[in-house]
Scaffold this motif. Structure first.
Motif, PDB file in Angstrom:
ATOM      1  N   UNK A  11       0.826  -1.212   0.000  1.00 23.31           N
ATOM      2  CA  UNK A  11       0.000   0.000   0.000  1.00 23.31           C
ATOM      3  C   UNK A  11       0.855   1.254   0.000  1.00 23.31           C
ATOM      4  N   UNK A  12       2.004   1.189   0.692  1.00 25.89           N
ATOM      5  CA  UNK A  12       2.892   2.351   0.772  1.00 25.89           C
ATOM      6  C   UNK A  12       3.575   2.635  -0.556  1.00 25.89           C
ATOM      7  N   UNK A  13       3.960   1.577  -1.259  1.00 29.31           N
ATOM      8  CA  UNK A  13       4.725   1.727  -2.503  1.00 29.31           C
ATOM      9  C   UNK A  13       3.883   1.529  -3.761  1.00 29.31           C
ATOM     10  N   UNK A  14       2.609   1.154  -3.600  1.00 27.60           N
ATOM     11  CA  UNK A  14       1.789   0.806  -4.753  1.00 27.60           C
ATOM     12  C   UNK A  14       1.542   1.934  -5.728  1.00 27.60           C
ATOM     13  N   UNK A  15       1.661   3.160  -5.258  1.00 28.30           N
ATOM     14  CA  UNK A  15       1.441   4.283  -6.157  1.00 28.30           C
ATOM     15  C   UNK A  15       2.498   4.402  -7.235  1.00 28.30           C
ATOM     16  N   UNK A  16       3.702   3.895  -6.956  1.00 26.29           N
ATOM     17  CA  UNK A  16       4.792   4.019  -7.933  1.00 26.29           C
ATOM     18  C   UNK A  16       4.523   3.208  -9.193  1.00 26.29           C
ATOM     19  N   UNK A  17       4.309   1.887  -9.110  1.00 18.67           N
ATOM     20  CA  UNK A  17       4.057   1.146 -10.351  1.00 18.67           C
ATOM     21  C   UNK A  17       2.751   1.563 -11.025  1.00 18.67           C
ATOM     22  N   UNK A  18       1.764   1.944 -10.215  1.00 18.65           N
ATOM     23  CA  UNK A  18       0.482   2.357 -10.793  1.00 18.65           C
ATOM     24  C   UNK A  18       0.648   3.591 -11.666  1.00 18.65           C
ATOM     25  N   UNK A  19       1.471   4.538 -11.223  1.00 19.12           N
ATOM     26  CA  UNK A  19       1.689   5.764 -11.990  1.00 19.12           C
ATOM     27  C   UNK A  19       2.762   5.591 -13.058  1.00 19.12           C
ATOM     28  N   UNK A  20       3.784   4.809 -12.762  1.00 15.07           N
ATOM     29  CA  UNK A  20       4.921   4.695 -13.674  1.00 15.07           C
ATOM     30  C   UNK A  20       4.640   3.716 -14.822  1.00 15.07           C
ATOM     31  N   UNK A  21       4.094   2.560 -14.504  1.00 17.60           N
ATOM     32  CA  UNK A  21       3.912   1.513 -15.506  1.00 17.60           C
ATOM     33  C   UNK A  21       2.485   1.422 -16.032  1.00 17.60           C
ATOM     34  N   UNK A  22       1.560   2.032 -15.336  1.00 15.48           N
ATOM     35  CA  UNK A  22       0.166   1.979 -15.767  1.00 15.48           C
ATOM     36  C   UNK A  22      -0.660   1.038 -14.922  1.00 15.48           C
ATOM     37  N   UNK A  23      -1.989   1.242 -14.954  1.00 17.14           N
ATOM     38  CA  UNK A  23      -2.888   0.430 -14.128  1.00 17.14           C
ATOM     39  C   UNK A  23      -2.909  -1.030 -14.602  1.00 17.14           C
ATOM     40  N   UNK A  24      -2.955  -1.246 -15.914  1.00 18.41           N
ATOM     41  CA  UNK A  24      -3.075  -2.598 -16.462  1.00 18.41           C
ATOM     42  C   UNK A  24      -1.874  -3.469 -16.089  1.00 18.41           C
ATOM     43  N   UNK A  25      -0.675  -2.966 -16.296  1.00 16.59           N
ATOM     44  CA  UNK A  25       0.523  -3.743 -15.976  1.00 16.59           C
ATOM     45  C   UNK A  25       0.621  -4.006 -14.472  1.00 16.59           C
ATOM     46  N   UNK A  26       0.174  -3.037 -13.679  1.00 13.50           N
ATOM     47  CA  UNK A  26       0.206  -3.229 -12.229  1.00 13.50           C
ATOM     48  C   UNK A  26      -0.768  -4.310 -11.797  1.00 13.50           C
ATOM     49  N   UNK A  27      -1.948  -4.352 -12.413  1.00 16.06           N
ATOM     50  CA  UNK A  27      -2.916  -5.394 -12.093  1.00 16.06           C
ATOM     51  C   UNK A  27      -2.382  -6.777 -12.490  1.00 16.06           C
ATOM     52  N   UNK A  28      -1.702  -6.851 -13.633  1.00 12.22           N
ATOM     53  CA  UNK A  28      -1.075  -8.122 -14.025  1.00 12.22           C
ATOM     54  C   UNK A  28      -0.005  -8.522 -13.010  1.00 12.22           C
ATOM     55  N   UNK A  29       0.778  -7.541 -12.560  1.00 10.65           N
ATOM     56  CA  UNK A  29       1.794  -7.805 -11.532  1.00 10.65           C
ATOM     57  C   UNK A  29       1.145  -8.351 -10.269  1.00 10.65           C
TER      58      UNK A  29
END
Length: 354
Positions: free
Chosen positions: A61-79
């Motif tokens: 939860x603390x770091x989740x904003x980074x991949x969500x903003x940097x890589x996109x929502x779709x790639x983060x959900x796959x991750x």
């Protein structure tokens, strides 16, 4: 109708992260006693092993904003899907408590990230008229996942041998996790992320066309421009988030979430079969299903009442429910340990977790 179906598919797929959230959180309840006995864990080490997923959730939860903003929502959900699969398989094949803690921690990271990425994706693909009910799918899937975890534990506990039942309980999560991860490849990227973060307005406009086929090209261009403009405004105001004007709302939001967890609901969710067994239930795994059912029912009630009674009123009702139910549960254990009173109190506590 076809486009509505596509929108629902995308929203439900994203919301399945909530299902895995609830399932992963509670599935440990059926396995925790066997794990403690298998590795002869002390009370402290047992606590660390069970809480490892929660520590991972904090990090995610603390770091989740980074991949969500940097890589996109779709790639983060796959991750997220990958993390859930790795955690489920790793937990099932853990050879000692250290490997078990690592596997559960990885799943917790996925949970923490999903609490950011999944609701955000749903909100960004949803038309204004459908946004509320589609966003509610994530919360519904959390409690549905909790119910399915209790049911899965009951079935596996009655089918498998006791020595390996806990491995199947934890490993079976890999199946919905693989389904979820596979479906995420069918998702589009969030149009807002494409326009604001990636500066790919043409691709964002294409997603808007799929979501709003009745819109004219002029309306699509206007919508893209408005999203781009809001992104600029947010960037300009980002530094003012910790302003004096917002300090009390931010503090209250933190304290509400903090005391919601401090209330003790996680103890009930994580140890429901053990608590009900201590209270005298002959089949604690079956009895714990009632907790999941009550939680699901009152989630529906809460979602129905939230716009009618307001958030503040529901917080009052939930707080009183916590105090009464957990108080009765404690008194019942210390006084007469009547299992009917304890199980009813546990069910009420679960329903108060809104």
């Amino acid at each position: 109708m076809m486009i509505k179906g596509r929108l629902w598919l995308w929203a439900v797929t994203s919301a399945l992260a909530g299902f895995l959230f609830g399932f992963d959180t509670v599935v440990i309840s059926g396995a925790e006693k066997q794990i403690q006995d298998l590795w002869s864990l002390s009370g402290a080490m047992h606590g660390w092993a069970l809480s490892s997923a929660l520590w991972g959730t904090v990090l995610g939860a603390f770091c989740g904003g980074f991949p969500t903003s940097r890589w996109g929502r779709r790639k983060t959900l796959i991750l997220n899907g990958i993390l859930y699969v790795v955690s489920a398989i790793g937990s099932a094949f853990a050879w000692d408590v250290s490997s078990f803690i690592v596997a559960r921690f990885i799943g917790g990271v996925g949970i923490g990230i999903s609490t950011i990425a999944a609701p955000l994706f749903i909100a960004e693909i949803s038309p204004a008229d459908d946004r509320g009910k589609l966003a509610g799918l994530f919360q519904f899937n959390i409690v549905f996942g909790i119910l399915m975890a209790y049911l899965s534990n009951f079935i596996i506990g009655n089918v498998c041998e006791a020595e390996v039942a806990w491995r199947w309980m934890l490993g079976v999560e890999a199946l919905p996790a693989i389904v979820y991860m596979s479906l995420c490849f069918l998702l589009p990227e969030s149009p807002r992320w494409l326009i604001v973060n990636a500066q790919r307005e043409a691709e964002g406009a294409e997603v808007f066309r799929k979501l709003n086929p009745a819109m004219s090209e002029a309306d699509i261009r206007t919508l893209v421009a408005s999203v781009a403009a809001t992104g600029t405004v947010v960037t300009e105001k980002k530094s003012k988030f910790w302003s004096k004007r917002l300090r009390y709302p931010i503090l209250f939001a933190f304290l509400i979430a903090f005391f919601n967890q401090l209330s003790g609901i996680n103890v009930i969710l994580y140890f429901a079969p053990r608590l009900l067994g201590l209270a005298g239930m002959s089949n604690a795994l079956a009895a714990s299903i009632s907790l999941g059912i009550t939680n699901l029912i009152f989630t529906f009630v809460g979602l129905w009442l939230i716009d009618r009674l307001g958030r503040r009123t529901l917080l009052y009702i939930g707080s009183v429910g916590y105090i009464l139910s957990l108080g009765v549960c404690a008194v019942a254990f210390f006084s007469f340990a009547e299992f009917k009173v304890v199980s009813a109190a546990i069910d009420t506590a679960g329903g108060a977790d809104l």
